[in-house]
Design an enzyme around this catalytic site. Structure first.
Site, PDB file in Angstrom:
ATOM      1  N   HIS A   1      32.224 -52.969 -15.057  1.00 56.13           N
ATOM      2  CA  HIS A   1      31.498 -53.945 -15.867  1.00 56.13           C
ATOM      3  C   HIS A   1      31.723 -53.656 -17.346  1.00 56.13           C
ATOM      4  O   HIS A   1      31.759 -52.500 -17.769  1.00 56.13           O
ATOM      5  CB  HIS A   1      29.996 -53.889 -15.570  1.00 56.13           C
ATOM      6  CG  HIS A   1      29.618 -54.559 -14.288  1.00 56.13           C
ATOM      7  ND1 HIS A   1      28.422 -54.328 -13.639  1.00 56.13           N
ATOM      8  CD2 HIS A   1      30.277 -55.466 -13.520  1.00 56.13           C
ATOM      9  CE1 HIS A   1      28.366 -55.049 -12.535  1.00 56.13           C
ATOM     10  NE2 HIS A   1      29.483 -55.744 -12.442  1.00 56.13           N
TER      11      HIS A   1
ATOM     12  N   LYS B   1      39.453 -56.676 -14.387  1.00 58.35           N
ATOM     13  CA  LYS B   1      39.466 -57.886 -15.206  1.00 58.35           C
ATOM     14  C   LYS B   1      39.975 -57.580 -16.606  1.00 58.35           C
ATOM     15  O   LYS B   1      39.698 -56.526 -17.158  1.00 58.35           O
ATOM     16  CB  LYS B   1      38.047 -58.466 -15.293  1.00 58.35           C
ATOM     17  CG  LYS B   1      37.578 -59.159 -14.028  1.00 58.35           C
ATOM     18  CD  LYS B   1      36.235 -59.824 -14.252  1.00 58.35           C
ATOM     19  CE  LYS B   1      35.803 -60.641 -13.045  1.00 58.35           C
ATOM     20  NZ  LYS B   1      34.504 -61.323 -13.269  1.00 58.35           N
TER      21      LYS B   1
ATOM     22  N   ARG C   1      30.849 -55.191  -2.327  1.00 62.68           N
ATOM     23  CA  ARG C   1      30.760 -54.664  -3.692  1.00 62.68           C
ATOM     24  C   ARG C   1      29.278 -54.514  -4.086  1.00 62.68           C
ATOM     25  O   ARG C   1      28.877 -53.497  -4.655  1.00 62.68           O
ATOM     26  CB  ARG C   1      31.480 -55.609  -4.651  1.00 62.68           C
ATOM     27  CG  ARG C   1      31.406 -55.226  -6.130  1.00 62.68           C
ATOM     28  CD  ARG C   1      32.327 -56.153  -6.917  1.00 62.68           C
ATOM     29  NE  ARG C   1      32.078 -56.145  -8.347  1.00 62.68           N
ATOM     30  CZ  ARG C   1      32.607 -55.279  -9.209  1.00 62.68           C
ATOM     31  NH1 ARG C   1      33.388 -54.315  -8.767  1.00 62.68           N
ATOM     32  NH2 ARG C   1      32.361 -55.364 -10.508  1.00 62.68           N
TER      33      ARG C   1
ATOM     34  N   ARG D   1      36.782 -55.246  -6.566  1.00 63.69           N
ATOM     35  CA  ARG D   1      36.802 -56.692  -6.364  1.00 63.69           C
ATOM     36  C   ARG D   1      37.959 -57.066  -5.440  1.00 63.69           C
ATOM     37  O   ARG D   1      38.889 -56.285  -5.238  1.00 63.69           O
ATOM     38  CB  ARG D   1      36.962 -57.428  -7.692  1.00 63.69           C
ATOM     39  CG  ARG D   1      35.883 -57.120  -8.721  1.00 63.69           C
ATOM     40  CD  ARG D   1      36.204 -57.826 -10.029  1.00 63.69           C
ATOM     41  NE  ARG D   1      35.181 -57.623 -11.046  1.00 63.69           N
ATOM     42  CZ  ARG D   1      35.204 -56.640 -11.957  1.00 63.69           C
ATOM     43  NH1 ARG D   1      36.218 -55.776 -11.950  1.00 63.69           N
ATOM     44  NH2 ARG D   1      34.256 -56.527 -12.858  1.00 63.69           N
TER      45      ARG D   1
END
Length: 299
Positions: A267, A170, A244, A146
């Site tokens: 993810h 994240k 991405r 990202r």
């Protein structure tokens, strides 16, 4: 609205990225402005279902995409949950709000031929800015990272011997991404160039720096990527996320395991990765239509 306390909570307790914190702040400030303008309210504790419905109607009248509305609603949902934890609210008023159905958006990606043209073409100068831009695009496309992850990438996150990168994703989740020898060599060559070109080069600092040797802003990265992708495609969506998506789509098209793609992308759920199977199915349909005897049209 106790926005400052909420943002501190996200930043230091939940350890959200600066990009995520800015997005929350923007959504909540816009909602605060709506409360003041329409209802002369100064804080969210007085918000009820009727006010939330009128806010929803206004967003729809502004032509906001369903995905944008859902994101803003998610920001409010998280904020009201925080107020409940702080004893400021008894219940979350967002619970009863029915949102418009979210359209399933397929990821925008570039064709393999387009990206091959970009990296083989005469688009990158041999100096520091040119090779920096080339490496930045390579990192996006060859790792699927990202934008915030690229901005946080430091030279100490690169293990040249093991040919891998350590990515802080994240929620401050760490993952290891293997890289190809070509990208490993590109990192080594660029590091040598950066040491030669920058008086303030820091071997423990960020990999990607602007022309002045400083950490760039997210918008700077976006503009650079959009500029270069515009050389090989006319599609409107040209962003770091396009690369991405291209990374994941091309892996899927080549038969990569969905679980492996999930891990590479960072993810948390396989459901978020399954969108890339659609593009693989479309590719299979195209091959079938072109190759199977029964699918060929009679001349």
């Amino acid at each position: 609205m106790q926005l400052a306390a909420f943002l501190q909570f996200l930043r230091y307790e939940k350890r959200y990225s600066e990009h995520s914190c800015r997005a929350y702040a923007t959504d909540l400030r816009q909602f605060n402005a709506f409360l003041k303008e329409k209802y002369e309210l100064e804080e969210a504790k007085a918000v009820n279902l009727g006010i939330l419905r009128s806010w929803l109607v206004e967003l729809m009248q502004q032509g906001r995409a369903s995905s944008t509305i859902h994101r803003k609603a998610s920001s409010l949902q998280r904020y009201f949950k925080f107020l409940m934890q702080e004893g400021q609210l008894q219940e979350n008023p967002m619970q009863a709000l029915q949102l418009p159905k979210k359209k399933a958006a397929l990821p925008h990606f570039l064709a393999e031929q387009q990206l091959a043209k970009l990296f083989s073409g005469p688009y990158f100068e041999a100096d520091f800015p040119g090779q920096r831009d080339r490496l930045m695009l390579q990192l996006f496309y060859q790792t699927g990272m990202r934008r915030a992850e690229l901005l946080g990438l430091r030279w100490t996150d690169w293990d040249a011997g093991l040919e891998q990168l350590r990515i802080l994703g994240k929620g401050q989740k760490m993952r290891i991404i293997p890289i190809l020898p070509q990208l490993n060599a590109a990192l080594a060559a660029f590091k040598a160039l950066a040491e030669e070109s920058l008086a303030n080069f820091d071997p423990k600092g960020p990999v990607i720096l602007n022309d002045q040797g400083q950490a760039p802003y997210p918008k700077w990265v976006y503009n650079k990527v959009r500029q270069y992708l515009g050389l090989v495609t006319t599609q409107e969506e040209r962003s770091p996320h396009s690369l991405r998506h291209s990374f994941a789509t091309h892996l899927s098209n080549q038969g990569a395991d969905l679980q492996a793609i999930k891990l590479l992308l960072g993810h948390s759920s396989l459901a978020a990765t399954q969108v890339y199977t659609h593009n693989s199915l479309e590719q299979l349909k195209k091959v079938y239509a072109q190759s199977h005897p029964k699918a060929k049209k009679k001349k």
